[in-house]
Design an enzyme around this catalytic site. Sequence first.
Site, PDB file in Angstrom:
ATOM      1  CD  GLU A 115     -23.431 -14.247  70.136  1.00  0.00           C
ATOM      2  OE1 GLU A 115     -23.506 -13.014  70.251  1.00  0.00           O
ATOM      3  OE2 GLU A 115     -24.324 -15.016  70.515  1.00  0.00           O
TER       4      GLU A 115
HETATM    5  C1  TNX Z   1     -26.715 -12.386  69.193  1.00  0.00           C
HETATM    6  S1  TNX Z   1     -27.071 -13.003  66.470  1.00  0.00           S
HETATM    7  C2  TNX Z   1     -27.024 -13.732  69.109  1.00  0.00           C
HETATM    8  C3  TNX Z   1     -28.143 -14.259  69.869  1.00  0.00           C
HETATM    9  C4  TNX Z   1     -28.810 -13.196  70.699  1.00  0.00           C
HETATM   10  C5  TNX Z   1     -28.918 -11.945  69.878  1.00  0.00           C
HETATM   11  C6  TNX Z   1     -29.696 -10.856  70.516  1.00  0.00           C
HETATM   12  C7  TNX Z   1     -26.542 -14.338  66.895  1.00  0.00           C
HETATM   13  C8  TNX Z   1     -26.156 -15.230  65.844  1.00  0.00           C
HETATM   14  N1  TNX Z   1     -26.447 -14.570  68.219  1.00  0.00           N
HETATM   15  O1  TNX Z   1     -27.736 -15.323  70.675  1.00  0.00           O
HETATM   16  O2  TNX Z   1     -30.069 -13.648  71.073  1.00  0.00           O
HETATM   17  O3  TNX Z   1     -27.631 -11.489  69.610  1.00  0.00           O
HETATM   18  O4  TNX Z   1     -29.940  -9.824  69.621  1.00  0.00           O
END
Ligand code: TNX
Length: 528
Positions: free
Chosen positions: A332
């Site tokens: 992300e």
């Molecule tokens: C996505 S999954 C994220 C996390 C959040 C999570 C909550 C991922 C690699 N990144 O930063 O905590 O969703 O479910």
Amino acid sequence: MNKQLKFAQTLLIAVLLLACKTPTPMDLNKENLIPKPTSVVATGSSFDWTSKTKIFISENQEESKQIANYLAKFIAPATGFTTQVDATSKADSKNGIVLLLSGNKILGDEGYSLTITEKQVLLEAHNAAGLFRGVQTIRQLLPAKIESDQLQVGPWEIASGSIEDAPNYEYRGAMLDVVRHFFGIDDVKRFIDLIAAYKMNVLHLHLSDDQGWRIEIKSWPNLTTHGGSTQVGGGKGGFYTQKEYQEIVRYAQERYITIIPEIDMPGHTNAALSSYAELNADNKATKMYTGTRVGFSTLDTDKEITYKFIDDVIGELAAITPGEYIHIGGDESHATKKKDYIYFVNRVQKIVSKHNKKMIGWADIAAADLEENSLAQFWQTRPKNALAVIKKNVKIIMSPANLAYMDMKYDSICPLGLNWAGYVNVENAYDWNLETYVEGISKENIVGIEAPLWGETIEKMDDIEYLVFPRLPGYAELGWSKDVNKSWDEYKLRLGKQKQRFQYMNINYFASPLVPWQDQARDSVVMK
Ligand code: TNX
């Protein structure tokens, strides 16, 4: 009737009643083991672990000794036994519990065999890790109350027969996010114990994110003094000193669990950006953040200081991490331009190798030039990145959010967790296969499974346990057991019979209505 006769009669009745009430496990095939072993053959009698039973190991096997001590210590509170551990040249000919490291490689690094007769429980493995996994099986073959920390009434019998067992996948893990809410080392140790009970072998610790930095880095001290000072909701946060981290690593090692530390970058870095102004493009430190948004922060991928920072962090972390992997996050990074992201991951991959470690990243790293010994963690609900990764001959850890995220709510009334990937009830969590889930990703592309627990909504150990149990035993079985004949209808019965065990382990589990919870834990028991 004269008094003596009456007394004798009462005594006789009491003895008869007691004898009838002594349930003895006689059918190894009916034990409710999770994960399910590869093969089980029952022989119709049982072994009785008494106060006189000893654990035997071969001479000069330090690791067997440690495991024997672990087992002796584990059964002590409930049984009241002080089990003696004896090193001998002919361990396998002794009556009692025998832990044997043998030359037989057939069951692999973590496989083991158990041969149980009325006189002996013989546990054999090629490696100490196999002995440790086998000890977890012995644990589940004992009555559920063996898990109690209070003295219980025996007997402590184990059904006779033989078990051969080995994992289907080499990587079977869970992730704990200690950033969004901080958890101290006692909680982490309990988490390790809980995953060890189901033969998992990896604990991935998510150690840095926007809301906090949780591991001491001596060359960049503000990371923890400032960056570790808060958490989601504004609480006081916390961090592990390197010494404490090493204590976690050792505790995990004694349970044959590898710690994989994650420093998430280039996004999810607000805590670092707030601790050191020079890591920001505008040289201004950001404010600490206590909300739950994602995707707004990024390291400056053009600055040399960024790579000096990462080299220092990974260098210090690698030096206290015996496992072969460092997780660099990479998810992300919405505030990083794609070309910058690719340049960044390529450079960080080199830094990880320079410190003699291999890189793991969330599958978003598919965009970079991955080395074949790197691993990518498939988490998104769509497999685009994971498919791109395997084209580069890089293997995948399976953690699809809609099935394997333990921070997803079980259902719409679940008081904890998120639901951005949907609800993950206990059945859905179990009822899928790693190697058939994504068309185009097959067994040879997969190292195993990891079930992540993100920490936005969890503040205490009870919260962790509520989201983890009863889903985790299912993930453990997906990674360990061979798939043939796998069925939710069969599994849910075994799971339902863990109720007593969960209770004696003081686990704050979610009593899902999908599971037929049973107060009687063992089907193998017959009245003598
Ligand atoms: C996505 S999954 C994220 C996390 C959040 C999570 C909550 C991922 C690699 N990144 O930063 O905590 O969703 O479910």
